[in-house]
Structure formats: structure tokens, C-alpha cells
Enzyme design. Sequence first.
Site, mmCIF file in Angstrom:
data_model
loop_
_atom_site.group_PDB
_atom_site.id
_atom_site.type_symbol
_atom_site.label_atom_id
_atom_site.label_comp_id
_atom_site.label_asym_id
_atom_site.label_seq_id
_atom_site.Cartn_x
_atom_site.Cartn_y
_atom_site.Cartn_z
ATOM 1 N N ARG A 236 0.859 -1.174 0.000
ATOM 2 C CA ARG A 236 0.000 0.000 0.000
ATOM 3 C C ARG A 236 0.901 1.232 0.000
ATOM 4 N NH1 ARG A 236 -3.686 -2.489 -1.665
ATOM 5 N NH2 ARG A 236 -5.718 -2.818 -0.738
ATOM 6 N N GLU A 265 -2.796 7.876 -4.040
ATOM 7 C CA GLU A 265 -3.172 7.340 -5.342
ATOM 8 C C GLU A 265 -4.409 8.027 -5.912
ATOM 9 O OE1 GLU A 265 -2.063 3.109 -4.768
ATOM 10 O OE2 GLU A 265 -3.734 2.812 -6.151
ATOM 11 N N HIS A 283 -0.949 0.402 -9.972
ATOM 12 C CA HIS A 283 -1.645 -0.500 -9.030
ATOM 13 C C HIS A 283 -2.237 -1.716 -9.770
ATOM 14 C CE1 HIS A 283 -3.853 -0.706 -4.922
ATOM 15 N NE2 HIS A 283 -3.718 -1.908 -5.431
HETATM 16 C C1 DGY Z 1 -6.005 -5.710 -3.013
HETATM 17 O O1 DGY Z 1 -6.596 -6.764 -3.213
HETATM 18 O O2 DGY Z 1 -5.854 -5.253 -1.891
HETATM 19 C C2 DGY Z 1 -5.491 -4.979 -4.195
HETATM 20 O O3 DGY Z 1 -4.559 -4.023 -3.867
HETATM 21 C C3 DGY Z 1 -6.638 -4.348 -4.949
HETATM 22 O O4 DGY Z 1 -7.285 -3.471 -4.097
#
Ligand code: DGY
Length: 328
Positions: A236, A265, A283
Site C-alpha cells: 500500500r 493514489e 496498481h
Molecule cells: C487488493 O486486493 O488489496 C489490491 O490491492 C486491490 O485493491
Amino acid sequence: MKVFVTLHLPRELLTEVEKTHEVEMNLEDRPLDRGELLDAVGDKDGLLCSIHDRIDEELLERASALKVIANFGVGYDHVDLEAATRRGIPVGYTPGVLTDATADIAFALILAVAQRVVEGDELVRSGRFPVWAPFNFLGRQVAGKTLGIIGMGRIGKAVARRAAGFDMRVLYHNPNPLLPEEETEYGSQWVSLETLLKESDFVSLHVPLTPRTRHLIDRDQLALMKPSAFLINTSRGPVVKESALVEALRAGNILGAGLDVYENEPALAPGLADFPNVVLLPHVGSATYETRTDMGRMAVENLLAGLAGQRPPNCLNWERLPGGKGKK
Ligand code: DGY
């Protein structure tokens, strides 16, 4: 019952839901803004949502009929789990199915930054193909180097398995070390965060975003890394303080970075996009056709179970729901 799907999914994934429930879906390939989301949830029994939807007290207050939240994704930092639990709402998620895709992207970033794959592609496309010369356009070797994995959960372990194919030495840091037999299985060794940062040629992040991991990698941690090391983030964005990363890159404190996620983001910290030694992805850690389809199926299974008052097969809080609901 009434279901709201905040993200544009292929209709066929929702066939089962539509047999018995009334489905409303965001048909645009963009996240809903806050007002749109709040307006949509008022009369809904089920919510299928994802990372961009903040599920908090305010939203749950509005969605007073809600019986289940099915998150399309494994990370759930956007969901106030305690608030949902207090209201007796099970929260489903999609662990496991995106492990390989995300580990592959982490490794793709490792290879791309080390061997300058994106820079090379740009040179060739722009007609500036560098003439072959023994010391032109050199990258760094991946094989045999030290990989530091921060967060040795499902995805961290999958990255360690890939590293074995590259004969890498694997260090990892978790709050608690793995069992010795697991360390052997993943060819990895627990070290302190400080040692990992000092000794690794590649530092790859695989922790969930929590108050403890927000800005886990800040100026002090970046200062511990080798000037020849690379930082890889597929977890993240806020795990890394992005302005500190820009400073470290500018000062040459690390050699480069491969990022799939960002602190705010989709915005980037000023200057981040200017470094040729940084590879930036949008992402896409779970963005394979196979994985996203599996995530959709899992989210739908969780949704249908929750609407039926049953335990979603992958549920974050069933055992903690009030009134003994989860004990059934
Ligand atoms: C997750 O599954 O957490 C991915 O980052 C998509 O949100």
C-alpha cells in the site's frame, strides 16, 4: 434484496446475484466520489466494494439496512472493521487468489529496476538505441543478491519462492519469526528491520496498511539502505513516505525504486515521475484476467452468503459479530 456494486464488473460475474436480488452497479470505470457512494448505499442490503470506497461510520450510518460488505480485494484498510463489527455486519475479502499475481509484479519490478527494462524500452522506441559497448547502459545483477522481504505473509512467501529461482539470499522481517521449518521451506532468515534495510540489495514491502505500518519506510529507514539498493512497493502506498523517497532518490541514498502503489493514489509526490531509475506501475498487482475473475467470484460468494445470513466463506470478522451471530 438490494445490492450495490461500486465497481464496474463483467455482468456475468453477477449472474447468480441477479437471479435472486436487485443489483445496481457503477457502470463507469472510475471510483464513485464520496457523495455518489453515500447516496447509493441508503437502501441497500449488500455492498460489493473495493479499495477506493471508504467504508466508515458515516457510510454505515447511512446504510442502515446493510447485511454484508463484500470487498473485491485482500487489503481492507479502507474499511472500518470495528464499526462494521459493532453493527453486526460481516465483511468479506478475497485472500489467496491474488498472491501469485502480486508476487509476480513484485518480481517484475525487481527485474525492471535492476536491469533498466523500462529505460531501455524508451531508448529504443525513441530511436536512441545506444550502440552496444561493454560499459554502456549497465544495470545491476539480480541473481545471487540479497532480497529483504518486509511482511512475510502469503505474498511475501510467494516472493521468497521466486527469489529461490534466482539464487538470492532472502532476509525477512515480521513482528514474529516464522517457525524454523517454514524458514527452511522459504530459504529465508528473520532479521531486525534495521539489519534487513542495511543488508538488502532489494527491499520489498508486503505488509498490510495499519496505523503501525503507515510510513514504516520514512527518511530514517531509507538512510539505512545501501546506496546500491532498490525499494520495491506492491503493498500500500502510505507504507512509504513518498516525499522522503523522493529526497532519498534525489540525494542518491538509494539506487532506484519500483512502485505499484502510491501514498495519495493516483497522484504522485512531486518529482517522483522524473527519475529514470524509478519504475511506476498503476496498481496492477492483482490485474491479471485470471486473478480478477477469481476475486470477483470470491466477492460474489461472500456477498450471497452474507445476504442469506450465513458466514461468508472468507470473512474478516464473523467470530466477533455481536449477539453470538458468528457462533452459529
Ligand atoms: C487488493 O486486493 O488489496 C489490491 O490491492 C486491490 O485493491
